[in-house]
Design an enzyme around this catalytic site. Structure first.
Site, PDB file in Angstrom:
ATOM      1  N   HIS A  54     -27.461  22.299   8.767  1.00  0.00           N
ATOM      2  CA  HIS A  54     -27.063  23.323   7.804  1.00  0.00           C
ATOM      3  C   HIS A  54     -28.265  23.880   7.052  1.00  0.00           C
ATOM      4  O   HIS A  54     -28.323  25.069   6.732  1.00  0.00           O
ATOM      5  CB  HIS A  54     -26.049  22.753   6.814  1.00  0.00           C
ATOM      6  CG  HIS A  54     -24.635  23.070   7.183  1.00  0.00           C
ATOM      7  ND1 HIS A  54     -23.549  22.469   6.605  1.00  0.00           N
ATOM      8  CD2 HIS A  54     -24.125  23.941   8.083  1.00  0.00           C
ATOM      9  CE1 HIS A  54     -22.440  22.957   7.132  1.00  0.00           C
ATOM     10  NE2 HIS A  54     -22.765  23.836   8.032  1.00  0.00           N
ATOM     11  N   ARG A 100     -16.582  34.841  15.841  1.00  0.00           N
ATOM     12  CA  ARG A 100     -15.823  33.595  15.762  1.00  0.00           C
ATOM     13  C   ARG A 100     -14.457  33.891  15.137  1.00  0.00           C
ATOM     14  O   ARG A 100     -14.389  34.376  14.017  1.00  0.00           O
ATOM     15  CB  ARG A 100     -16.567  32.567  14.919  1.00  0.00           C
ATOM     16  CG  ARG A 100     -18.019  32.330  15.326  1.00  0.00           C
ATOM     17  CD  ARG A 100     -18.663  31.322  14.391  1.00  0.00           C
ATOM     18  NE  ARG A 100     -20.082  31.133  14.626  1.00  0.00           N
ATOM     19  CZ  ARG A 100     -21.043  31.796  13.987  1.00  0.00           C
ATOM     20  NH1 ARG A 100     -20.729  32.702  13.072  1.00  0.00           N
ATOM     21  NH2 ARG A 100     -22.307  31.562  14.258  1.00  0.00           N
ATOM     22  N   ARG A 148     -14.946  35.505  20.811  1.00  0.00           N
ATOM     23  CA  ARG A 148     -14.612  34.193  21.380  1.00  0.00           C
ATOM     24  C   ARG A 148     -13.202  33.822  20.938  1.00  0.00           C
ATOM     25  O   ARG A 148     -12.908  33.809  19.741  1.00  0.00           O
ATOM     26  CB  ARG A 148     -15.602  33.140  20.881  1.00  0.00           C
ATOM     27  CG  ARG A 148     -15.322  31.729  21.415  1.00  0.00           C
ATOM     28  CD  ARG A 148     -16.321  30.719  20.886  1.00  0.00           C
ATOM     29  NE  ARG A 148     -16.169  30.486  19.454  1.00  0.00           N
ATOM     30  CZ  ARG A 148     -17.062  29.834  18.704  1.00  0.00           C
ATOM     31  NH1 ARG A 148     -18.168  29.389  19.244  1.00  0.00           N
ATOM     32  NH2 ARG A 148     -16.841  29.647  17.416  1.00  0.00           N
ATOM     33  N   GLU A 160     -21.287  25.894  27.621  1.00  0.00           N
ATOM     34  CA  GLU A 160     -21.630  24.858  26.647  1.00  0.00           C
ATOM     35  C   GLU A 160     -21.593  23.469  27.277  1.00  0.00           C
ATOM     36  O   GLU A 160     -21.964  22.482  26.632  1.00  0.00           O
ATOM     37  CB  GLU A 160     -20.640  24.900  25.475  1.00  0.00           C
ATOM     38  CG  GLU A 160     -20.606  26.247  24.769  1.00  0.00           C
ATOM     39  CD  GLU A 160     -19.353  26.415  23.938  1.00  0.00           C
ATOM     40  OE1 GLU A 160     -19.432  26.171  22.719  1.00  0.00           O
ATOM     41  OE2 GLU A 160     -18.303  26.772  24.498  1.00  0.00           O
ATOM     42  N   ASN A 205     -26.144  25.231  21.168  1.00  0.00           N
ATOM     43  CA  ASN A 205     -25.918  24.060  20.318  1.00  0.00           C
ATOM     44  C   ASN A 205     -25.121  22.993  21.066  1.00  0.00           C
ATOM     45  O   ASN A 205     -25.523  21.831  21.147  1.00  0.00           O
ATOM     46  CB  ASN A 205     -25.182  24.458  19.038  1.00  0.00           C
ATOM     47  CG  ASN A 205     -25.959  25.467  18.212  1.00  0.00           C
ATOM     48  OD1 ASN A 205     -27.128  25.715  18.460  1.00  0.00           O
ATOM     49  ND2 ASN A 205     -25.305  26.048  17.232  1.00  0.00           N
ATOM     50  N   ASP A 206     -23.973  23.381  21.594  1.00  0.00           N
ATOM     51  CA  ASP A 206     -23.153  22.414  22.326  1.00  0.00           C
ATOM     52  C   ASP A 206     -23.760  22.068  23.677  1.00  0.00           C
ATOM     53  O   ASP A 206     -23.645  20.934  24.139  1.00  0.00           O
ATOM     54  CB  ASP A 206     -21.724  22.943  22.508  1.00  0.00           C
ATOM     55  CG  ASP A 206     -20.802  22.513  21.380  1.00  0.00           C
ATOM     56  OD1 ASP A 206     -20.923  21.354  20.936  1.00  0.00           O
ATOM     57  OD2 ASP A 206     -19.981  23.323  20.927  1.00  0.00           O
ATOM     58  N   ARG A 255     -24.302  16.577  17.895  1.00  0.00           N
ATOM     59  CA  ARG A 255     -24.926  17.676  17.161  1.00  0.00           C
ATOM     60  C   ARG A 255     -25.124  17.305  15.701  1.00  0.00           C
ATOM     61  O   ARG A 255     -24.235  16.766  15.051  1.00  0.00           O
ATOM     62  CB  ARG A 255     -24.024  18.922  17.207  1.00  0.00           C
ATOM     63  CG  ARG A 255     -24.124  19.751  18.447  1.00  0.00           C
ATOM     64  CD  ARG A 255     -23.142  20.889  18.371  1.00  0.00           C
ATOM     65  NE  ARG A 255     -23.394  21.771  17.243  1.00  0.00           N
ATOM     66  CZ  ARG A 255     -22.598  22.781  16.898  1.00  0.00           C
ATOM     67  NH1 ARG A 255     -21.508  23.009  17.590  1.00  0.00           N
ATOM     68  NH2 ARG A 255     -22.883  23.522  15.876  1.00  0.00           N
ATOM     69  N   CYS A 265     -25.903  32.829  22.592  1.00  0.00           N
ATOM     70  CA  CYS A 265     -25.367  33.067  21.255  1.00  0.00           C
ATOM     71  C   CYS A 265     -25.484  31.834  20.368  1.00  0.00           C
ATOM     72  O   CYS A 265     -24.881  31.773  19.311  1.00  0.00           O
ATOM     73  CB  CYS A 265     -23.911  33.530  21.327  1.00  0.00           C
ATOM     74  SG  CYS A 265     -22.789  32.333  22.075  1.00  0.00           S
TER      75      CYS A 265
END
EC number: 2.7.3.9
Length: 546
Positions: free
Chosen positions: A181, A284, A320, A409, A432-433, A443, A480
């Site tokens: 974060h 999202r 998505r 992912e 990320n995934d 993660r 993305c």
């Protein structure tokens, strides 16, 4: 000293350390009325939640979502009940809060992934509640009459989101990774930041002069006057490049690379357009679902989707469909306990098991598309193979949706890249995934942070496989994930065959400037060098020619 840089900024100045945490409460027995103490704790929880909500409304954007999530922790009924039960059992309110939040933290850490990272946020909420009970200020960013570089073990979302950018020249943390974060919010606010610097707190003292160079991830202690002057000159130079007139994304030889924005709500559209987004690479849709006990209606969804599409009239908007399960559980999708939810019913698997939720969302997207003039693309999360791709494409075509793709992912999709791209119109890589599943490393969990870096050569190889499959099929392959917002990595991704990059809008300027400095041949050379590395740090050095 070295860590992971966020963006391309550079900062030089005196260091100021985050103050120590509050002294832990003692387990002294409760004196006085238990119900009065319960009420005092309840009031403190509500006060902290209200303060976090207010801060979120002030800063807006991604930071607002993060702070609202923290506020919801302070309002969690189960936590409040636990605190009350402990007080009634005979302990004081401060100790009850510490113990209740501590037990909840252990549960989140055990869940791993996104939920484990929330444990850090929970610590901050607990500290704020205890400070409220004591009638003292909550630990936070130090006050200073002059600008400074902030040094911390890590920052709570409430601190990162509300940093005074007139005073904070840069941010350096000992913990955290490129997708923490702290990193995400620093990038969204264009703060020069370096995260994950080992032994930082042991080696940097208050008022010590330092230089933090996010491009290289290097922290220089006690720089000479010449080094400080060079850093300031470099800061001005980079700022001028980043603030150059906005043009479509392209390499130095004119090769186009579409630069798009990741957007969570329609109201974020204006800021993205102002910063030069050529469209949306990831919209999202979870915000419509996460606070609901039942799915939103087709009409409710249509209204929100149409608002987003109207904001980007004539531009590409990649939506998505609902990405739930694992770290984002929804009772109406899956109310069964799973031992390892990250490997269970999430993404397209959860939607397939609850097809009406998927069909309602596709109907709403089709209705919004018919009422607007944007170029709508639709994709499903967590697609693992060609069969799941065909399922999603087939059902989407039933609603007249023209451009349908798959999010990459899961490593298996790269191994079937050519078969997947035979069946869909595009692939978008969620780094990320993809990184998490490639290394079986949760993660944002600090203990395995070294495996969460998208510069890992194994992840880059998977991206290259999808890039090659896209080129062979003459179909676009985008990224993305947070990797797209790293300027140096963005150039490598293009060298691996990626045709578009979607990121936090604040990162667009830095990435645009970096891409303009390399040709396609140079980008491919950087990618080839990175692929020969044995780890992420070496990949960074090799890509830079070191």
């Amino acid at each position: 000293m070295h860590g992971v840089g966020v963006g391309r900024g550079i900062a030089a100045g005196k260091a100021l350390r985050m103050p120590d945490r509050l002294t832990p409460p003692t387990d002294a027995p409760l004196e006085g009325d238990a119900e009065g103490e319960v009420q005092r704790a309840t009031d403190a929880l509500h006060q902290v939640a209200g303060d976090l909500m207010s801060r979120g409304e002030t800063v807006g954007g991604e930071a607002q979502d993060v702070l609202q999530a923290a506020a919801l922790m302070a309002q969690d009924p189960a936590l409040a009940d636990d605190v009350a039960a402990r007080i009634r059992a005979g302990v004081n309110a401060e100790f009850a809060v510490q113990e209740a939040f501590g037990q909840f933290k252990q549960m989140l850490v055990a869940l791993g992934g996104y939920m484990a990272e929330r444990a850090t946020d929970l610590d901050d909420v607990a500290q704020r509640v205890i400070a409220q009970l004591r009638g003292v200020p909550a630990p936070g960013v130090p006050m200073s009459d002059e600008p400074f570089v902030l040094i911390a073990r890590d920052l709570a979302p409430a601190d990162t989101a509300t940093l005074d950018l007139d005073k904070v020249l840069g941010l350096v943390t000992q913990d955290g990774g490129p997708t923490s974060h702290t990193a995400i919010l620093a990038r969204s606010k264009s703060i020069t930041a370096i995260v994950g610097v080992p032994e930082l707190l042991d080696k940097v003292s208050d008022r010590q002069l330092i230089i933090a160079d996010a491009r290289s991830g290097e922290v220089t202690l006690d720089p000479t006057a010449e080094q400080q002057e060079a850093a300031e000159a470099e800061r001005i130079k980079r700022a001028e490049v980043a603030n150059a007139p906005i043009t479509p994304g392209a390499l130095a030889d004119g090769t186009p690379v579409q630069l798009l924005a990741n957007v969570g709500r329609p109201e974020e559209a204006a800021a993205a357009l102002e910063l030069g987004a050529e469209g949306v690479g990831l919209f999202r849709t979870e915000f419509l679902f996460l606070d609901s006990k039942t799915p939103p209606t087709v009409e409710q969804q249509t209204e929100q989707y149409a608002a987003m599409l109207r904001a980007f009239e004539g531009k590409k908007v990649v939506v998505r469909v609902l990405d739930a399960g694992a770290d984002k559980p929804l009772a109406f999708l899956n109310d069964d306990d799973e031992e390892n939810p990250a490997l269970g019913l999430r993404g397209i698997r959860a939607l397939r098991a609850n097809e009406k939720v998927l069909r309602d969302q596709l109907q709403a997207l089709a209705d919004a598309d018919a009422a607007t003039d944007a170029d709508l693309w639709v994709m499903a999360p967590m697609i693992a193979n060609a069969e799941e791709t065909e399922y999603f494409v087939t059902i989407s075509r039933e609603y007249g949706l023209k451009t349908v793709g798959a999010m990459a992912e899961v490593p298996s999709i790269a191994l079937q890249g050519s078969q997947v791209l035979e069946r869909c119109d595009f692939v978008s890589i969620g780094t990320n995934d993809l990184t998490q599943y490639t290394f079986a490393a949760d993660r944002l969990l600090g203990t395995v942070a070294q495996f969460q870096d998208p510069w890992q050569p194994a992840v880059l190889r998977l991206v290259g496989m999808l890039g090659d499959a896209g080129a062979a099929a003459d179909k676009p392959v985008g990224v993305c994930g947070e990797a797209a917002a790293d300027p140096a990595l963005a150039a490598v991704l293009v060298g691996l065959g990626v045709t578009s990059l979607s990121m936090s809008a604040a990162a667009l300027g830095d990435v645009r400037a970096e891409l303009k400095s390399v040709t396609l041949e140079e980008a491919r050379e950087r990618a080839a060098r990175a692929l020969t590395a044995v780890d992420a740090a070496e990949a960074r050095r090799f890509a830079a020619g070191a």
